[in-house]
Every structure is written in structure tokens, then in C-alpha cells.
Design a protein around this motif. Structure first.
Motif, PDB file in Angstrom:
ATOM      1  N   PRO A 122      -2.172 -10.478  -6.895  1.00  0.00           N
ATOM      2  CA  PRO A 122      -1.798 -10.234  -5.488  1.00  0.00           C
ATOM      3  C   PRO A 122      -1.362  -8.803  -5.228  1.00  0.00           C
ATOM      4  CG  PRO A 122      -0.860 -12.294  -6.270  1.00  0.00           C
ATOM      5  CD  PRO A 122      -1.418 -11.607  -7.466  1.00  0.00           C
ATOM      6  N   GLY A 123      -0.680  -8.184  -6.196  1.00  0.00           N
ATOM      7  CA  GLY A 123      -0.299  -6.785  -6.028  1.00  0.00           C
ATOM      8  C   GLY A 123      -1.504  -5.862  -5.993  1.00  0.00           C
ATOM      9  N   MET A 124      -2.502  -6.124  -6.810  1.00  0.00           N
ATOM     10  CA  MET A 124      -3.713  -5.303  -6.793  1.00  0.00           C
ATOM     11  C   MET A 124      -4.485  -5.507  -5.493  1.00  0.00           C
ATOM     12  SD  MET A 124      -5.033  -5.561 -10.743  1.00  0.00           S
ATOM     13  CE  MET A 124      -6.217  -4.248 -10.454  1.00  0.00           C
ATOM     14  N   GLU A 125      -4.459  -6.734  -4.974  1.00  0.00           N
ATOM     15  CA  GLU A 125      -5.109  -6.972  -3.678  1.00  0.00           C
ATOM     16  C   GLU A 125      -4.419  -6.186  -2.572  1.00  0.00           C
ATOM     17  OE1 GLU A 125      -6.301 -10.732  -0.757  1.00  0.00           O
ATOM     18  OE2 GLU A 125      -5.250 -11.060  -2.659  1.00  0.00           O
ATOM     19  N   ALA A 126      -3.077  -6.190  -2.569  1.00  0.00           N
ATOM     20  CA  ALA A 126      -2.347  -5.402  -1.575  1.00  0.00           C
ATOM     21  C   ALA A 126      -2.577  -3.911  -1.784  1.00  0.00           C
ATOM     22  CB  ALA A 126      -0.855  -5.721  -1.668  1.00  0.00           C
ATOM     23  N   MET A 127      -2.710  -3.474  -3.030  1.00  0.00           N
ATOM     24  CA  MET A 127      -2.973  -2.069  -3.315  1.00  0.00           C
ATOM     25  C   MET A 127      -4.329  -1.640  -2.774  1.00  0.00           C
ATOM     26  SD  MET A 127      -3.362  -0.266  -7.040  1.00  0.00           S
ATOM     27  CE  MET A 127      -4.903  -1.176  -7.275  1.00  0.00           C
ATOM     28  N   LEU A 128      -5.350  -2.484  -2.945  1.00  0.00           N
ATOM     29  CA  LEU A 128      -6.678  -2.149  -2.427  1.00  0.00           C
ATOM     30  C   LEU A 128      -6.688  -2.120  -0.900  1.00  0.00           C
ATOM     31  CD1 LEU A 128      -8.932  -4.238  -4.853  1.00  0.00           C
ATOM     32  CD2 LEU A 128      -8.565  -1.766  -4.850  1.00  0.00           C
ATOM     33  N   ALA A 129      -5.944  -3.026  -0.280  1.00  0.00           N
ATOM     34  CA  ALA A 129      -5.869  -3.011   1.185  1.00  0.00           C
ATOM     35  C   ALA A 129      -5.190  -1.732   1.681  1.00  0.00           C
ATOM     36  CB  ALA A 129      -5.109  -4.245   1.675  1.00  0.00           C
ATOM     37  N   GLN A 130      -4.117  -1.303   1.015  1.00  0.00           N
ATOM     38  CA  GLN A 130      -3.441  -0.069   1.402  1.00  0.00           C
ATOM     39  C   GLN A 130      -4.326   1.139   1.129  1.00  0.00           C
ATOM     40  OE1 GLN A 130      -0.703   0.153   3.032  1.00  0.00           O
ATOM     41  NE2 GLN A 130      -0.488   2.373   3.012  1.00  0.00           N
ATOM     42  N   ALA A 131      -5.070   1.112   0.033  1.00  0.00           N
ATOM     43  CA  ALA A 131      -5.989   2.220  -0.259  1.00  0.00           C
ATOM     44  C   ALA A 131      -7.076   2.328   0.798  1.00  0.00           C
ATOM     45  CB  ALA A 131      -6.613   2.022  -1.644  1.00  0.00           C
ATOM     46  N   GLN A 132      -7.528   1.202   1.308  1.00  0.00           N
ATOM     47  CA  GLN A 132      -8.523   1.241   2.383  1.00  0.00           C
ATOM     48  C   GLN A 132      -7.922   1.818   3.663  1.00  0.00           C
ATOM     49  OE1 GLN A 132     -10.264  -2.558   3.215  1.00  0.00           O
ATOM     50  NE2 GLN A 132     -11.853  -1.737   4.530  1.00  0.00           N
ATOM     51  N   ARG A 133      -6.643   1.479   3.950  1.00  0.00           N
ATOM     52  CA  ARG A 133      -5.993   2.058   5.129  1.00  0.00           C
ATOM     53  C   ARG A 133      -5.757   3.554   4.966  1.00  0.00           C
ATOM     54  NH1 ARG A 133      -3.273  -3.053   5.096  1.00  0.00           N
ATOM     55  NH2 ARG A 133      -1.644  -2.213   3.738  1.00  0.00           N
ATOM     56  N   GLU A 134      -5.550   4.021   3.724  1.00  0.00           N
ATOM     57  CA  GLU A 134      -5.335   5.444   3.473  1.00  0.00           C
ATOM     58  C   GLU A 134      -6.643   6.209   3.324  1.00  0.00           C
ATOM     59  OE1 GLU A 134      -2.550   7.075   3.429  1.00  0.00           O
ATOM     60  OE2 GLU A 134      -1.103   5.436   3.525  1.00  0.00           O
ATOM     61  N   CYS A 135      -7.773   5.544   3.557  1.00  0.00           N
ATOM     62  CA  CYS A 135      -9.111   6.185   3.490  1.00  0.00           C
ATOM     63  C   CYS A 135      -9.410   6.708   2.084  1.00  0.00           C
ATOM     64  CB  CYS A 135      -9.234   7.307   4.508  1.00  0.00           C
ATOM     65  SG  CYS A 135      -8.976   6.783   6.218  1.00  0.00           S
ATOM     66  N   CYS A 136      -8.911   6.013   1.051  1.00  0.00           N
ATOM     67  CA  CYS A 136      -9.187   6.451  -0.312  1.00  0.00           C
ATOM     68  C   CYS A 136     -10.642   6.227  -0.706  1.00  0.00           C
ATOM     69  CB  CYS A 136      -8.278   5.707  -1.295  1.00  0.00           C
ATOM     70  SG  CYS A 136      -6.527   6.077  -1.093  1.00  0.00           S
ATOM     71  N   LEU A 137     -11.306   5.296  -0.054  1.00  0.00           N
ATOM     72  CA  LEU A 137     -12.704   5.020  -0.366  1.00  0.00           C
ATOM     73  C   LEU A 137     -13.643   5.961   0.363  1.00  0.00           C
ATOM     74  CD1 LEU A 137     -12.547   1.118  -0.174  1.00  0.00           C
ATOM     75  CD2 LEU A 137     -12.135   2.592  -2.136  1.00  0.00           C
ATOM     76  N   GLU A 138     -13.108   6.826   1.228  1.00  0.00           N
ATOM     77  CA  GLU A 138     -13.931   7.752   1.998  1.00  0.00           C
ATOM     78  C   GLU A 138     -13.728   9.208   1.595  1.00  0.00           C
ATOM     79  OE1 GLU A 138     -12.953   7.059   6.040  1.00  0.00           O
ATOM     80  OE2 GLU A 138     -13.389   4.895   5.983  1.00  0.00           O
ATOM     81  N   ARG A 139     -12.608   9.520   0.924  1.00  0.00           N
ATOM     82  CA  ARG A 139     -12.294  10.901   0.573  1.00  0.00           C
ATOM     83  C   ARG A 139     -12.104  11.038  -0.930  1.00  0.00           C
ATOM     84  NH1 ARG A 139      -7.635  11.947   5.196  1.00  0.00           N
ATOM     85  NH2 ARG A 139      -8.958  11.494   7.002  1.00  0.00           N
ATOM     86  N   LYS A 140     -12.282  12.273  -1.398  1.00  0.00           N
ATOM     87  CA  LYS A 140     -12.150  12.530  -2.825  1.00  0.00           C
ATOM     88  C   LYS A 140     -10.692  12.682  -3.219  1.00  0.00           C
ATOM     89  CE  LYS A 140     -13.948  15.523  -6.475  1.00  0.00           C
ATOM     90  NZ  LYS A 140     -14.803  16.701  -6.767  1.00  0.00           N
ATOM     91  N   ARG A 141      -9.858  13.296  -2.369  1.00  0.00           N
ATOM     92  CA  ARG A 141      -8.448  13.526  -2.656  1.00  0.00           C
ATOM     93  C   ARG A 141      -7.614  12.991  -1.506  1.00  0.00           C
ATOM     94  NH1 ARG A 141      -7.013  18.409  -2.260  1.00  0.00           N
ATOM     95  NH2 ARG A 141      -5.291  18.439  -3.774  1.00  0.00           N
ATOM     96  N   THR A 142      -6.607  12.187  -1.818  1.00  0.00           N
ATOM     97  CA  THR A 142      -5.674  11.663  -0.827  1.00  0.00           C
ATOM     98  C   THR A 142      -4.270  11.711  -1.417  1.00  0.00           C
ATOM     99  OG1 THR A 142      -5.968   9.374  -1.591  1.00  0.00           O
ATOM    100  CG2 THR A 142      -7.413  10.140   0.194  1.00  0.00           C
ATOM    101  N   ARG A 143      -3.277  11.488  -0.558  1.00  0.00           N
ATOM    102  CA  ARG A 143      -1.887  11.466  -1.022  1.00  0.00           C
ATOM    103  C   ARG A 143      -1.492  10.115  -1.587  1.00  0.00           C
ATOM    104  NH1 ARG A 143       1.419  11.286   4.736  1.00  0.00           N
ATOM    105  NH2 ARG A 143       0.414   9.405   5.566  1.00  0.00           N
ATOM    106  N   PHE A 144      -2.353   9.119  -1.484  1.00  0.00           N
ATOM    107  CA  PHE A 144      -2.019   7.765  -1.937  1.00  0.00           C
ATOM    108  C   PHE A 144      -2.037   7.705  -3.453  1.00  0.00           C
ATOM    109  CE2 PHE A 144      -3.402   3.422  -3.057  1.00  0.00           C
ATOM    110  CZ  PHE A 144      -2.296   2.732  -2.573  1.00  0.00           C
ATOM    111  N   ASN A 145      -0.954   7.183  -4.032  1.00  0.00           N
ATOM    112  CA  ASN A 145      -0.840   7.003  -5.472  1.00  0.00           C
ATOM    113  C   ASN A 145      -0.819   5.509  -5.754  1.00  0.00           C
ATOM    114  OD1 ASN A 145       0.034   6.841  -8.215  1.00  0.00           O
ATOM    115  ND2 ASN A 145       0.903   8.888  -8.046  1.00  0.00           N
ATOM    116  N   ALA A 146      -1.870   5.011  -6.355  1.00  0.00           N
ATOM    117  CA  ALA A 146      -1.995   3.567  -6.577  1.00  0.00           C
ATOM    118  C   ALA A 146      -0.925   3.048  -7.530  1.00  0.00           C
ATOM    119  CB  ALA A 146      -3.390   3.244  -7.111  1.00  0.00           C
TER     120      ALA A 146
END
Length: 287
Positions: A122-146
Motif C-alpha cells: 500500500p505504501g508503494m501504491e501511494a508513492m506511485l500515485a504521488q509520483a504521478q502527481r509530481e509529474c515524475c513520469l513526464e520529467r527527467k529531474r524532479t524534487r520528489f524523493n520516493a
């Protein structure tokens, strides 16, 4: 004389019998239909029913009018005329008492499946959802730390902390101690800015460049450059000025004291003795 055992079967009956031998019909027990509608269920048999009845529950019902008076071929099959049809419900899963597994004596696979994955997935699922909100799947560098997000999520979701207020990542005790001994480098400003803030900065820089291209602004900038070059050594010039002023004042003071001493010596040549008394006897001077 040949003895006739039975009637000769037709080709269709032979095909149906061969089908029944390969795929035996379902069991005729009441347990398989306990969750179905309370009707007389006809188990499907290829030698007795049309293929339309396969996989459904059907029961023949009595009607007052003709079977095909209200029949619509676009909605149903002619073989189902005069039958009530219901889909067969899925079989009910058997209730199995879960086996209690000791985390100290179980195998690594059992420990992962029963203790680690139920809390981690469940934590990894929430992490992937937050990463999608932080546009980690669209950019090479983001401030999000998984790893930081997962650490904070697991710490706040700990069953021992259900009644406590959630804390941020930096306020976790062991994280605070670790960062005190191993400080992190500051995050670049390009990663901290949002899309709107970055767009405002870029537009402001572009507008400033366009304004600096005006001839009047270019002339002002040249004048400022010349002024800066002229006043580049202003600090050294000020020091030299005050040094000259101090040396000149010191020279004038010495000359004035010398003249006063000469006047005093000339006045003492008349034979008059002047005694200068000091508060201390050691500094008494006779002129």
C-alpha cells in the motif's frame, strides 16, 4: 439371426453422445444451485438441450397465450421461448481458517508474503500515485524523493502511531538525527519552483532583455559603465585624500609649535626665569 439391441441412433445423437463423453455434465446436486433463484434448474446436456442453454439456468414456465405471440427475435433466441432464464452464480469460496505463521520460525517467503508485503505494497501504491502527481513520469529531474515519501508514509501508518498526529519527514526522530550528522546539499531552485513560478521568471527575464535592447536604455547603460570605470578606485582615492590631509595637518601643527617655541626662547633672553609647576614634582621645568 441378428439380435437388435436397441434403436439405431441418428447422426446428431451420436455427436451429442461423443460430446457428453468428452465433457461430462455438471453434478446434479442441490449444493451447486443454493445461491440461485428458486426455480427448477435444468442442467445442460448436449443431447437434450440447444447450445443456447449452455452456461445458464433455465426453467420452463406456463403461459396463457402462444409462446411466440410476444417473442422478439432481436432480443432472444427462439429456443428460449417459454423458459425463464437466469445466469448461473459463481461458486462460493470455501471459508478457510488462516494459519498463524510465526515470524521468527517461518521461511523468508512466508515472512515476505504475510508480514512485509501487506504493509509495504500500500505504501508503494501511494508513492506511485504521488509520483504521478509530481509529474515524475513526464520529467527527467524532479524534487520528489520516493524514499523520503515512503519513509514518511510508513512511519505515520505505523499501528503504534494511529492515535498520534502525522509528522513530516524532517521531524521524524531518527531522520533528524541522521540529517544532523549527514547534512544534505540544498535542492536546486529549478526543482523547487512550480511551473507557474518558473514561467513568471522566464517571462520577466525575456521582457527585461527586450527593454534593454532599446537605444535609450543602451545609452544609459554605456554611461553607467563609464561612471563605474571612473569610480572603480574611489575607495583608494578617498584614503589617499585623507592621508594627505592628515600629513598636511601634522606638518602645520609642527610648524606652529616650532614658532611658539622660538617666540618663547626669545622672550626668555631678557633674564627673567619662568618656573612651570606641574602637579608632580618630577615634571617641574625651569625656563
Amino acid at each position: 439371426m441378428a439380435k437388435i439391441i436397441g434403436e439405431k441412433k441418428s447422426l446428431w445423437q451420436q455427436v451429442c453422445d461423443e460430446y457428453d463423453s468428452q465433457y461430462p455434465p455438471p453434478l446434479d446436486n442441490a449444493a451447486s444451485d443454493t445461491c440461485s433463484v428458486e426455480t427448477c434448474v435444468s442442467q445442460y446436456s448436449a443431447s437434450k438441450h440447444s447450445p443456447v442453454f449452455h452456461g445458464i439456468m433455465a426453467s420452463k414456465v406456463a403461459v396463457d397465450t402462444g409462446l411466440f405471440n410476444d417473442f422478439e427475435p432481436q432480443c432472444s433466441h427462439p429456443a428460449l421461448a417459454g423458459y425463464a432464464v437466469a445466469p448461473r452464480p459463481p461458486p462460493q469460496p470455501k471459508s478457510v481458517t488462516p494459519e498463524i505463521i510465526d515470524p521468527h520460525t517461518c521461511s523468508p517467503k512466508e515472512y515476505l508474503e504475510n508480514y512485509l508485503f501487506p504493509a509495504l505494497l500500500p505504501g508503494m501504491e501511494a508513492m506511485l500515485a504521488q509520483a504521478q502527481r509530481e509529474c515524475c513520469l513526464e520529467r527527467k529531474r524532479t524534487r520528489f524523493n520516493a524514499c523520503d515519501f515512503l519513509t514518511e508514509w510508513l512511519y505515520n501508518k505505523n499501528p503504534r502511531r494511529l492515535e498520534q498526529e502525522p509528522v513530516s519527514f524532517e521531524e521524524i526522530p531518527f531522520v533528524r538525527d541522521w540529517l544532523r550528522e549527514h547534512p544534505r546539499p540544498p535542492i536546486p531552485l529549478s526543482l523547487l519552483l512550480s511551473d507557474e513560478s518558473a514561467a513568471i521568471l522566464i517571462q520577466a527575464g525575456w521582457r527585461g532583455y527586450k527593454v534593454r535592447c532599446y537605444p535609450e536604455v543602451q545609452e544609459l547603460r554605456r554611461w553607467q559603465k563609464e561612471l563605474r570605470e571612473e569610480s572603480r578606485d574611489i575607495g583608494q582615492r578617498v584614503q589617499e585624500f585623507w592621508a594627505n590631509q592628515e600629513s598636511r595637518g601634522r606638518r602645520g601643527m609642527l610648524e606652529r609649535v616650532g614658532r611658539e617655541l622660538e617666540d618663547t626662547s626669545q622672550a626668555n633672553r631678557s633674564g627673567v626665569c619662568i618656573r612651570v609647576l606641574s602637579p608632580t614634582p618630577q615634571n617641574t621645568v625651569i625656563l
